[in-house]
Design a protein around this motif. Structure first.
Motif, PDB file in Angstrom:
ATOM      1  N   GLY A  22       0.791  -1.225   0.000  1.00 18.23           N
ATOM      2  CA  GLY A  22       0.000   0.000   0.000  1.00 18.23           C
ATOM      3  C   GLY A  22       0.821   1.272   0.000  1.00 18.23           C
ATOM      4  N   ILE A  23       1.870   1.322  -0.815  1.00 19.96           N
ATOM      5  CA  ILE A  23       2.728   2.509  -0.844  1.00 19.96           C
ATOM      6  C   ILE A  23       2.102   3.589  -1.730  1.00 19.96           C
ATOM      7  N   ASN A  24       1.838   4.744  -1.149  1.00 20.43           N
ATOM      8  CA  ASN A  24       1.323   5.902  -1.872  1.00 20.43           C
ATOM      9  C   ASN A  24       2.271   7.077  -1.644  1.00 20.43           C
ATOM     10  N   LEU A  25       2.779   7.630  -2.736  1.00 19.62           N
ATOM     11  CA  LEU A  25       3.789   8.679  -2.630  1.00 19.62           C
ATOM     12  C   LEU A  25       3.726   9.585  -3.843  1.00 19.62           C
ATOM     13  N   GLU A  26       3.804  10.887  -3.598  1.00 19.86           N
ATOM     14  CA  GLU A  26       3.887  11.861  -4.689  1.00 19.86           C
ATOM     15  C   GLU A  26       5.129  12.717  -4.500  1.00 19.86           C
ATOM     16  N   VAL A  27       5.890  12.908  -5.577  1.00 24.55           N
ATOM     17  CA  VAL A  27       7.094  13.730  -5.539  1.00 24.55           C
ATOM     18  C   VAL A  27       6.927  14.854  -6.546  1.00 24.55           C
ATOM     19  N   ASN A  28       7.054  16.084  -6.083  1.00 22.07           N
ATOM     20  CA  ASN A  28       6.875  17.243  -6.952  1.00 22.07           C
ATOM     21  C   ASN A  28       8.093  17.464  -7.838  1.00 22.07           C
ATOM     22  N   LYS A  29       7.887  18.146  -8.939  1.00 19.48           N
ATOM     23  CA  LYS A  29       8.980  18.474  -9.863  1.00 19.48           C
ATOM     24  C   LYS A  29      10.023  19.323  -9.136  1.00 19.48           C
ATOM     25  N   GLY A  30      11.293  18.928  -9.258  1.00 17.96           N
ATOM     26  CA  GLY A  30      12.376  19.680  -8.626  1.00 17.96           C
ATOM     27  C   GLY A  30      12.573  19.389  -7.157  1.00 17.96           C
ATOM     28  N   LEU A 149      23.428  12.058 -14.565  1.00 18.28           N
ATOM     29  CA  LEU A 149      22.978  13.412 -14.906  1.00 18.28           C
ATOM     30  C   LEU A 149      22.953  13.633 -16.412  1.00 18.28           C
ATOM     31  N   LEU A 150      23.916  13.025 -17.121  1.00 18.75           N
ATOM     32  CA  LEU A 150      24.004  13.191 -18.576  1.00 18.75           C
ATOM     33  C   LEU A 150      22.770  12.655 -19.304  1.00 18.75           C
ATOM     34  N   LEU A 151      22.099  11.688 -18.694  1.00 12.71           N
ATOM     35  CA  LEU A 151      20.920  11.090 -19.331  1.00 12.71           C
ATOM     36  C   LEU A 151      19.681  11.972 -19.179  1.00 12.71           C
ATOM     37  N   LYS A 152      19.845  13.056 -18.397  1.00 10.94           N
ATOM     38  CA  LYS A 152      18.749  14.016 -18.173  1.00 10.94           C
ATOM     39  C   LYS A 152      17.433  13.312 -17.824  1.00 10.94           C
ATOM     40  N   PRO A 153      17.432  12.514 -16.752  1.00  2.82           N
ATOM     41  CA  PRO A 153      16.223  11.771 -16.391  1.00  2.82           C
ATOM     42  C   PRO A 153      15.137  12.684 -15.822  1.00  2.82           C
ATOM     43  N   ALA A 154      13.897  12.253 -15.971  1.00  9.12           N
ATOM     44  CA  ALA A 154      12.790  12.973 -15.333  1.00  9.12           C
ATOM     45  C   ALA A 154      12.865  12.792 -13.820  1.00  9.12           C
ATOM     46  N   VAL A 155      13.368  11.624 -13.387  1.00 10.07           N
ATOM     47  CA  VAL A 155      13.557  11.339 -11.954  1.00 10.07           C
ATOM     48  C   VAL A 155      14.902  10.633 -11.791  1.00 10.07           C
ATOM     49  N   LEU A 156      15.754  11.193 -10.941  1.00  6.00           N
ATOM     50  CA  LEU A 156      17.043  10.569 -10.624  1.00  6.00           C
ATOM     51  C   LEU A 156      16.895   9.776  -9.335  1.00  6.00           C
ATOM     52  N   LEU A 157      17.257   8.495  -9.387  1.00  5.65           N
ATOM     53  CA  LEU A 157      17.126   7.599  -8.243  1.00  5.65           C
ATOM     54  C   LEU A 157      18.512   7.331  -7.662  1.00  5.65           C
ATOM     55  N   LEU A 158      18.658   7.449  -6.350  1.00  8.30           N
ATOM     56  CA  LEU A 158      19.959   7.253  -5.707  1.00  8.30           C
ATOM     57  C   LEU A 158      19.811   6.252  -4.560  1.00  8.30           C
ATOM     58  N   LEU A 177      25.765  17.163  -3.765  1.00 13.59           N
ATOM     59  CA  LEU A 177      24.543  16.670  -4.388  1.00 13.59           C
ATOM     60  C   LEU A 177      23.432  17.704  -4.256  1.00 13.59           C
ATOM     61  N   ARG A 178      23.321  18.299  -3.080  1.00 12.37           N
ATOM     62  CA  ARG A 178      22.279  19.302  -2.855  1.00 12.37           C
ATOM     63  C   ARG A 178      22.495  20.514  -3.762  1.00 12.37           C
ATOM     64  N   GLU A 179      23.772  20.888  -3.933  1.00 15.15           N
ATOM     65  CA  GLU A 179      24.092  22.015  -4.803  1.00 15.15           C
ATOM     66  C   GLU A 179      23.745  21.697  -6.255  1.00 15.15           C
ATOM     67  N   ILE A 180      24.077  20.468  -6.692  1.00 14.11           N
ATOM     68  CA  ILE A 180      23.754  20.037  -8.058  1.00 14.11           C
ATOM     69  C   ILE A 180      22.244  20.014  -8.259  1.00 14.11           C
ATOM     70  N   GLN A 181      21.535  19.523  -7.267  1.00 11.85           N
ATOM     71  CA  GLN A 181      20.085  19.442  -7.374  1.00 11.85           C
ATOM     72  C   GLN A 181      19.475  20.841  -7.495  1.00 11.85           C
ATOM     73  N   THR A 182      20.031  21.793  -6.755  1.00 16.19           N
ATOM     74  CA  THR A 182      19.553  23.173  -6.818  1.00 16.19           C
ATOM     75  C   THR A 182      19.838  23.781  -8.192  1.00 16.19           C
ATOM     76  N   GLN A 183      21.042  23.519  -8.721  1.00 17.31           N
ATOM     77  CA  GLN A 183      21.439  24.080 -10.020  1.00 17.31           C
ATOM     78  C   GLN A 183      20.632  23.502 -11.171  1.00 17.31           C
ATOM     79  N   THR A 184      20.408  22.185 -11.132  1.00 15.42           N
ATOM     80  CA  THR A 184      19.765  21.517 -12.262  1.00 15.42           C
ATOM     81  C   THR A 184      18.247  21.480 -12.164  1.00 15.42           C
ATOM     82  N   GLY A 185      17.711  21.595 -10.937  1.00 11.92           N
ATOM     83  CA  GLY A 185      16.272  21.483 -10.749  1.00 11.92           C
ATOM     84  C   GLY A 185      15.756  20.075 -10.946  1.00 11.92           C
ATOM     85  N   LEU A 186      16.659  19.078 -10.871  1.00 14.24           N
ATOM     86  CA  LEU A 186      16.272  17.682 -11.058  1.00 14.24           C
ATOM     87  C   LEU A 186      15.384  17.180  -9.924  1.00 14.24           C
TER      88      LEU A 186
END
Length: 346
Positions: A22-30, A149-158, A177-186
């Motif tokens: 019963g996993i329900n989860l929503e992740v917003n863009k960025g 990052l080069l693959l420009k995914p809609a969602v990056l999984l780590l 990682l946090r800085e990259i995430q802020t810069q790229t908006g991934l």
């Protein structure tokens, strides 16, 4: 804010009986959302199901509004960074990074430019000609991150990408990682068992326990207002005392608080060490009493263990200045700045 990833009613059970339900989860863009919990709680099962490496028994997974549940990993708009770097040792850094772009038939000039940009982003400019064996663990993980990052995914999984690194390097990689995430908006979904990592990195944290979600909230909210006894035990250090509901008040010895949750009978009272005050006089004319057992200096603060006269051992965080006035064997009065009460059961 648009929803980039949605997991709807997902269940995945293994033959052992373990898995998630019963996993329900929503992740917003960025957004950077972390799945947090101990080993075996189901966080990697959720991540690998999103990436297409596991097939759920039921439920759906949508990315940018489209169901991906029937797509293999290579057809999904996702990319995964693993705990093991998974770099080809016989290929240079450039070839490791360019491989996925060549499969996509990107022009050579564009590949060269994209690889150079990705290496700059992960602070490894000019490393194209090196081989994985010539790089440190932290550098290899940077290359693995750049490849995703080069693959420009809609969602990056780590999947616990920094767990093999030493503490100092882990801290640096979290910041990067946090800085990259802020810069790229991934949009990123990050898995870890390290609560400090989750608290420092995340926009929101998903706390998991035995295959289900206990709480989803922003880090500060998770820390300050854990919804369940499990979350209170798992996130940060916490003191627990036995309490009782008496005439609409929650009582621990002479101390009493409003019963805002309308609990009844025996309760667990949770108090953060930073909310435990120690003094020579009773606080507001009342409080608990105890004897200092141990003082541990932990850099800019100290952890003081106090054996309460009737309620076991409690820990308090004290400043370097305050702890100079304390010593083992000293009698002290104990007060609480804040507390949270839970039913006395899981």
């Amino acid at each position: 804010m648009s929803i980039q990833l949605a997991v709807r009613g997902m269940t995945k059970r293994y033959k052992t009986g373990e898995g998630v339900s019963g996993i329900n989860l929503e992740v917003n863009k960025g957004e950077l959302v972390t799945l947090l919990g101990p080993s075996g709680c189901g966080k990697t099962t959720v991540l690998r199901s999103i990436g297409g490496f596991l097939e759920p028994d039921s439920g759906d997974i949508l990315i940018e509004g489209q169901s991906v549940i029937k797509l293999p990993p290579e057809k999904r708009p996702t990319s995964m960074v693993f705990q093991s770097y998974n770099l080809w040792p016989h290929m240079s850094v450039f070839d490791n990074l360019a491989f996925g772009l060549k499969i996509r038939r990107m022009p050579k000039a564009d590949i060269k430019s994209a690889v150079a940009d990705a290496l700059r982003l992960v602070r490894l400019p000019g490393a194209e000609k090196k081989y994985p064996g010539q790089l440190s663990g932290g550098q290899q993980q940077r290359v693995a991150l750049a490849r995703s990052l080069l693959l420009k995914p809609a969602v990056l999984l780590l999947d616990e990408p920094f767990s093999a690194l030493d503490a100092k390097l882990r801290h640096e990689m979290r910041e990067e990682l946090r800085e990259i995430q802020t810069q790229t908006g991934l949009t990123m979904v990050f898995v870890t068992h390290d609560q400090e990592e989750a608290l420092s990195l995340s926009d929101r944290i998903v706390v998991m326990n035995h295959g289900h979600i206990e709480q989803i909230a922003q880090p500060q909210h998770i820390y300050n207002e854990p919804e369940t006894l499990y979350v209170a035990e798992f996130i940060g250090k916490m003191n627990f005392l036995e309490g009782v509901v008496d005439e609409e008040r929650i009582r621990v010895g002479p101390l009493a608080w409003p019963n805002t949750k309308r609990l009844s009978g025996q309760v667990k009272v949770a108090v953060r060490p930073e909310d435990v005050s120690l003094g020579k006089e009773p606080f507001q004319g009342q409080g608990l009493t105890g004897t200092i057992k141990q003082i541990m200096i932990l850099g800019h603060y100290a952890e003081v263990s106090v054996e309460l006269d009737k309620h076991g051992v409690i820990r308090s965080f004290q400043s370097k200045e305050a702890v100079q006035l304390l010593k083992a064997g000293q009698k002290v009065h104990v007060g609480f700045a804040a507390m949270i009460a839970y039913p006395n059961k899981r």
